[in-house]
Design a protein around this motif. Structure first.
Motif, PDB file in Angstrom:
ATOM      1  N   GLY A  33      72.194 -46.386   8.635  1.00  0.00           N
ATOM      2  CA  GLY A  33      72.956 -45.853   7.496  1.00  0.00           C
ATOM      3  C   GLY A  33      74.052 -46.799   7.044  1.00  0.00           C
ATOM      4  O   GLY A  33      74.264 -46.979   5.839  1.00  0.00           O
ATOM      5  N   ASP A  34      74.735 -47.412   7.999  1.00  0.00           N
ATOM      6  CA  ASP A  34      75.790 -48.367   7.654  1.00  0.00           C
ATOM      7  C   ASP A  34      75.208 -49.620   7.018  1.00  0.00           C
ATOM      8  O   ASP A  34      75.797 -50.175   6.091  1.00  0.00           O
ATOM      9  CB  ASP A  34      76.606 -48.734   8.884  1.00  0.00           C
ATOM     10  N   ARG A  35      74.043 -50.080   7.498  1.00  0.00           N
ATOM     11  CA  ARG A  35      73.394 -51.245   6.885  1.00  0.00           C
ATOM     12  C   ARG A  35      73.003 -50.939   5.442  1.00  0.00           C
ATOM     13  O   ARG A  35      73.188 -51.761   4.552  1.00  0.00           O
ATOM     14  CB  ARG A  35      72.175 -51.687   7.703  1.00  0.00           C
ATOM     15  N   GLN A  36      72.475 -49.749   5.211  1.00  0.00           N
ATOM     16  CA  GLN A  36      72.090 -49.365   3.853  1.00  0.00           C
ATOM     17  C   GLN A  36      73.314 -49.256   2.948  1.00  0.00           C
ATOM     18  O   GLN A  36      73.279 -49.672   1.787  1.00  0.00           O
ATOM     19  CB  GLN A  36      71.316 -48.050   3.877  1.00  0.00           C
ATOM     20  N   ALA A  37      74.401 -48.717   3.492  1.00  0.00           N
ATOM     21  CA  ALA A  37      75.635 -48.596   2.704  1.00  0.00           C
ATOM     22  C   ALA A  37      76.180 -49.976   2.350  1.00  0.00           C
ATOM     23  O   ALA A  37      76.601 -50.200   1.207  1.00  0.00           O
ATOM     24  CB  ALA A  37      76.673 -47.784   3.476  1.00  0.00           C
ATOM     25  N   LEU A  38      76.170 -50.896   3.301  1.00  0.00           N
ATOM     26  CA  LEU A  38      76.639 -52.256   3.034  1.00  0.00           C
ATOM     27  C   LEU A  38      75.746 -52.938   2.002  1.00  0.00           C
ATOM     28  O   LEU A  38      76.244 -53.610   1.090  1.00  0.00           O
ATOM     29  CB  LEU A  38      76.700 -53.072   4.328  1.00  0.00           C
ATOM     30  N   ALA A  39      74.445 -52.758   2.120  1.00  0.00           N
ATOM     31  CA  ALA A  39      73.518 -53.330   1.133  1.00  0.00           C
ATOM     32  C   ALA A  39      73.825 -52.784  -0.256  1.00  0.00           C
ATOM     33  O   ALA A  39      73.842 -53.538  -1.241  1.00  0.00           O
ATOM     34  CB  ALA A  39      72.075 -53.035   1.519  1.00  0.00           C
ATOM     35  N   ALA A  40      74.109 -51.497  -0.361  1.00  0.00           N
ATOM     36  CA  ALA A  40      74.432 -50.885  -1.655  1.00  0.00           C
ATOM     37  C   ALA A  40      75.728 -51.454  -2.219  1.00  0.00           C
ATOM     38  O   ALA A  40      75.827 -51.701  -3.434  1.00  0.00           O
ATOM     39  CB  ALA A  40      74.532 -49.368  -1.500  1.00  0.00           C
ATOM     40  N   ILE A  41      76.705 -51.705  -1.369  1.00  0.00           N
ATOM     41  CA  ILE A  41      77.972 -52.298  -1.820  1.00  0.00           C
ATOM     42  C   ILE A  41      77.730 -53.706  -2.350  1.00  0.00           C
ATOM     43  O   ILE A  41      78.261 -54.080  -3.405  1.00  0.00           O
ATOM     44  CB  ILE A  41      79.004 -52.306  -0.680  1.00  0.00           C
ATOM     45  N   ILE A  42      76.937 -54.486  -1.650  1.00  0.00           N
ATOM     46  CA  ILE A  42      76.646 -55.857  -2.094  1.00  0.00           C
ATOM     47  C   ILE A  42      75.967 -55.838  -3.462  1.00  0.00           C
ATOM     48  O   ILE A  42      76.325 -56.612  -4.353  1.00  0.00           O
ATOM     49  CB  ILE A  42      75.787 -56.608  -1.051  1.00  0.00           C
ATOM     50  N   VAL A  43      75.000 -54.950  -3.640  1.00  0.00           N
ATOM     51  CA  VAL A  43      74.304 -54.848  -4.926  1.00  0.00           C
ATOM     52  C   VAL A  43      75.277 -54.398  -6.021  1.00  0.00           C
ATOM     53  O   VAL A  43      75.282 -54.946  -7.129  1.00  0.00           O
ATOM     54  CB  VAL A  43      73.098 -53.883  -4.826  1.00  0.00           C
ATOM     55  N   GLU A  44      76.142 -53.452  -5.695  1.00  0.00           N
ATOM     56  CA  GLU A  44      77.125 -52.965  -6.668  1.00  0.00           C
ATOM     57  C   GLU A  44      78.076 -54.093  -7.092  1.00  0.00           C
ATOM     58  O   GLU A  44      78.347 -54.282  -8.278  1.00  0.00           O
ATOM     59  CB  GLU A  44      77.917 -51.806  -6.077  1.00  0.00           C
TER      60      GLU A  44
END
Length: 71
Positions: A33-44
């Motif tokens: 979940g944290d990896r997915q959240a970090l990936a979403a932040i990078i894309v944002e």
């Protein structure tokens, strides 16, 4: 990002490895979940990048650093 976009002659490969390996270890310790959240932040954040080369690199970064892989 700077390491990824740097020319081979601009950065010592050993130095790049010394920087990337500890970061990779930290990412491996994150929950899925944290990896997915970090990936979403990078894309944002990439949406604010005006340089197309840097933006493309940022969009590829989550996959390249293994945030989207199952450990």
């Amino acid at each position: 990002m700077s390491i990824d976009l740097a020319e081979d002659d601009d950065i010592d490969p050993d130095l790049a490895t010394d920087i990337i390996e500890p970061a990779a270890a930290l990412l491996r310790a994150l929950s899925e979940g944290d990896r997915q959240a970090l990936a979403a932040i990078i894309v944002e954040v990439s949406e604010f990048e005006s340089d197309p080369v840097r933006k493309r690199s940022m969009l590829q970064l989550p996959e390249e650093i293994g945030l989207l892989e199952k450990w």
